[in-house]
Design a protein around this motif. Structure first.
Motif, short mmCIF file in Angstrom:
data_model
loop_
_atom_site.label_atom_id
_atom_site.label_comp_id
_atom_site.label_asym_id
_atom_site.label_seq_id
_atom_site.Cartn_x
_atom_site.Cartn_y
_atom_site.Cartn_z
N ALA A 250 0.81 -1.22 0.00
CA ALA A 250 0.00 0.00 0.00
C ALA A 250 0.84 1.27 0.00
CB ALA A 250 -0.94 0.00 1.22
N ALA A 251 2.00 1.21 0.65
CA ALA A 251 2.81 2.42 0.82
C ALA A 251 3.87 2.60 -0.25
CB ALA A 251 3.49 2.38 2.20
N PHE A 252 4.37 1.52 -0.83
CA PHE A 252 5.46 1.61 -1.79
C PHE A 252 4.93 1.88 -3.20
CE2 PHE A 252 8.09 0.53 1.57
CZ PHE A 252 9.42 0.35 1.19
N PRO A 253 5.77 2.36 -4.10
CA PRO A 253 5.31 2.67 -5.46
C PRO A 253 4.93 1.40 -6.21
CG PRO A 253 7.69 2.92 -5.29
CD PRO A 253 7.18 2.73 -3.89
N THR A 254 4.13 1.59 -7.25
CA THR A 254 3.67 0.44 -8.03
C THR A 254 4.82 -0.25 -8.76
OG1 THR A 254 3.14 1.94 -9.85
CG2 THR A 254 1.36 1.37 -8.34
N ASP A 255 5.98 0.45 -8.89
CA ASP A 255 7.16 -0.17 -9.50
C ASP A 255 7.53 -1.47 -8.78
OD1 ASP A 255 7.14 2.79 -9.59
OD2 ASP A 255 8.87 2.56 -10.91
N LEU A 256 7.20 -1.54 -7.50
CA LEU A 256 7.57 -2.72 -6.72
C LEU A 256 6.82 -3.95 -7.17
CD1 LEU A 256 8.89 -4.11 -4.26
CD2 LEU A 256 6.99 -3.26 -2.86
N GLY A 257 5.56 -3.80 -7.59
CA GLY A 257 4.73 -4.96 -7.88
C GLY A 257 4.17 -5.54 -6.59
N LEU A 258 4.09 -6.84 -6.53
CA LEU A 258 3.59 -7.53 -5.34
C LEU A 258 4.73 -8.21 -4.61
CD1 LEU A 258 0.38 -9.12 -6.93
CD2 LEU A 258 0.57 -6.94 -5.69
N ILE A 259 4.44 -8.70 -3.41
CA ILE A 259 5.44 -9.43 -2.62
C ILE A 259 4.91 -10.82 -2.37
CG2 ILE A 259 6.69 -9.53 -0.43
CD1 ILE A 259 6.53 -6.52 -0.29
N ASP A 260 5.66 -11.81 -2.83
CA ASP A 260 5.24 -13.21 -2.65
C ASP A 260 5.68 -13.80 -1.32
OD1 ASP A 260 3.96 -13.22 -5.05
OD2 ASP A 260 5.56 -14.23 -6.16
N GLY A 261 6.67 -13.19 -0.66
CA GLY A 261 7.12 -13.73 0.62
C GLY A 261 8.13 -12.82 1.27
N VAL A 262 8.18 -12.90 2.62
CA VAL A 262 9.15 -12.15 3.41
C VAL A 262 10.02 -13.16 4.15
CG1 VAL A 262 9.47 -10.49 5.29
CG2 VAL A 262 7.55 -10.22 3.72
N TYR A 263 11.34 -13.08 3.96
CA TYR A 263 12.25 -14.04 4.57
C TYR A 263 12.84 -13.56 5.89
CZ TYR A 263 11.97 -16.30 0.04
OH TYR A 263 11.51 -16.92 -1.10
N ALA A 264 12.96 -12.26 6.03
CA ALA A 264 13.53 -11.72 7.27
C ALA A 264 13.08 -10.27 7.39
CB ALA A 264 15.06 -11.80 7.24
N ARG A 265 13.04 -9.80 8.64
CA ARG A 265 12.61 -8.43 8.92
C ARG A 265 13.36 -7.91 10.13
NH1 ARG A 265 6.46 -7.80 10.37
NH2 ARG A 265 6.53 -10.02 9.84
N GLY A 266 13.70 -6.64 10.12
CA GLY A 266 14.37 -6.05 11.27
C GLY A 266 14.37 -4.54 11.15
N SER A 267 14.90 -3.86 12.17
CA SER A 267 15.00 -2.41 12.10
C SER A 267 16.19 -1.95 12.92
CB SER A 267 13.72 -1.73 12.60
OG SER A 267 13.58 -1.87 13.99
N PHE A 268 16.70 -0.77 12.61
CA PHE A 268 17.80 -0.21 13.38
C PHE A 268 17.71 1.31 13.31
CE2 PHE A 268 19.27 -1.24 9.13
CZ PHE A 268 19.89 -0.07 8.70
N PRO A 269 18.16 2.00 14.36
CA PRO A 269 18.12 3.46 14.37
C PRO A 269 19.15 4.04 13.42
CG PRO A 269 19.23 2.65 16.33
CD PRO A 269 18.69 1.44 15.63
N ILE A 270 18.82 5.21 12.86
CA ILE A 270 19.73 5.90 11.94
C ILE A 270 20.46 6.97 12.72
CG2 ILE A 270 19.93 7.15 9.78
CD1 ILE A 270 18.88 4.30 9.54
N ARG A 271 21.77 6.83 12.82
CA ARG A 271 22.60 7.75 13.58
C ARG A 271 23.81 8.15 12.75
NH1 ARG A 271 21.67 8.42 18.69
NH2 ARG A 271 23.83 8.95 19.16
N ARG A 272 24.47 9.20 13.17
CA ARG A 272 25.73 9.60 12.56
C ARG A 272 26.77 9.73 13.66
NH1 ARG A 272 22.45 14.04 12.58
NH2 ARG A 272 23.21 15.91 13.67
#
Length: 392
Positions: A250-272
């Protein structure tokens, strides 16, 4: 430990590259890596943390003899980049051909590159590889950090290379301060199988929440990067796979198409982060211990590998002159070479972050116009982009 040796604390991608470079020059070096990665299996989905290697980094890895240790089946060339702003019409688009290159670079997993470098280090007679290494106790001392390795006692190397990451214990124990800041965003990263499969194009779109990006990986898979607020990052991580896929589509551009599966997910803070100096006494910093930049352009590993090469050259020069590896003239020369380049890259990425995450308001057309100008910049566009991609 022989006090003529160089000690590298941290056998990540940059630390391992320092060790291989020194080892190939016949300079005695010991590497302590507490948690070496298992090499990814051929049938294993791509792991979460990936990097984009530019041509200069690829040439360096080839010169080190580490490139053949990589599995071609886990490498993904990219030849095209598209950047645009959701709120404006301007686009920046360039290809390898535009810059006179065979390819813009290669995406691969960090674990894959680290394992290849450590495997290469293990084949060199001048390298002592402790991976996994025993616990290392770092204590402040009058003349720099004192290092105690469990089961061995105090280590007294000629030079200690701090390759132990952004939270470097060696840097802190050496009394080297840092300038640091928080961008107020987290990067949510996911390894996915898009439909249609990812090709050889990487794209990045700026939105009011933050940038979104697709990085092509081997076998048609991709790494999605979504910069959001810390609260939204927590929500996205807590979602079920189906809800996460729905949110991305819903949020990403249509260039992405669809997603058939997610293998891994994570997040990290952005710092300098940037160290106030790159060396003190017998300790010298490389990679994230010295500098952390916004990952927007994927240049972190490339500037880290440039650190590795520059430091190895200065240490080799010290040996040629009959000087100790920690001689101030050589460490100062290393810092003079690397600081301006690292500072420029960090400042550029911060400027992009500020320019494209500020409230849109009446300035949105200006951002789009800026991208249009960049896209039609002719020789200047090619020169700037070639520097960003190749470091030269």
């Amino acid at each position: 430990m022989n006090n003529d040796n160089v000690l590298v604390v941290g056998g990540g991608m940059v630390g391992a590259a320092v060790a291989v470079d020194l080892g190939r020059r016949g300079i005695p070096v010991r590497v302590l890596e507490a948690q070496p990665p298992a090499r990814p299996g051929r049938d294993e989905p791509p792991r979460l943390r990936v990097s984009a290697l530019n041509g200069r980094s690829i040439e360096y890895l080839q010169a080190l003899g580490a490139w053949p240790a990589l599995d071609d089946e886990r490498l993904a060339d990219f030849n095209e980049v598209m950047v645009w702003d959701i709120a404006a019409s301007g686009r920046l688009h360039f290809t390898a051909e535009d810059l006179g290159l065979d390819r813009l670079g290669v995406f691969l997993e960090n674990d894959h590159l680290q394992a290849a470098l450590l495997d290469t280090a293990a084949t060199l007679e001048s390298v002592q590889l402790d991976a996994p290494a025993a616990p290392l106790d770092v204590r402040p001392g009058d003349d720099g950090p004192r290092l105690f390795l469990e089961g061995e006692g105090e280590l007294t190397p000629a030079l200690t290379v701090a390759a132990d990451g952004a939270a470097s214990r060696l840097r802190d124990s050496a009394g080297i301060g840092v300038w640091e800041g928080d961008y107020g965003q987290h990067a949510v990263v996911a390894t996915v199988r898009p439909n249609p499969p990812a090709g050889q194009q990487t794209w990045q779109r700026f939105t009011p929440d933050g940038p979104q990006a697709l990085l092509p990986l081997a076998n048609g898979m991709a790494s999605l990067v979504w910069y959001v607020s810390p609260d939204k990052a927590r929500l996205l991580k807590a979602m079920s796979e189906a809800d996460f896929i729905e949110a991305v589509e819903a949020a990403f551009p249509t260039d992405l198409g669809l997603i058939d599966g997610v293998y891994a997910r994570g997040s990290f803070p952005i710092r300098r982060l940037h160290a106030r100096r790159y060396w003190q006494d017998d300790v010298v910093l490389v990679g994230d211990a010295a500098h952390v930049i916004h990952p927007l352009a994927g240049q972190g590993v490339n500037i880290g590998l440039r650190d590795a090469r520059a430091l190895a050259e200065q240490i080799a020069e010290a040996y040629r002159r009959g000087l100790p590896a920690s001689h101030p003239s050589r460490l100062a020369a290393y810092e003079r070479e690397r600081r301006p380049d690292n500072q420029l890259m960090q400042s550029t990425m911060t400027a992009f972050h500020v320019g494209f995450t500020a409230p849109l308001g009446p300035f949105a057309p200006v951002r789009g116009f800026g991208l249009q100008i960049a896209n039609h910049g002719g020789w200047l566009k090619r020169r700037v982009l070639r520097y960003a991609m190749e470091g030269q």
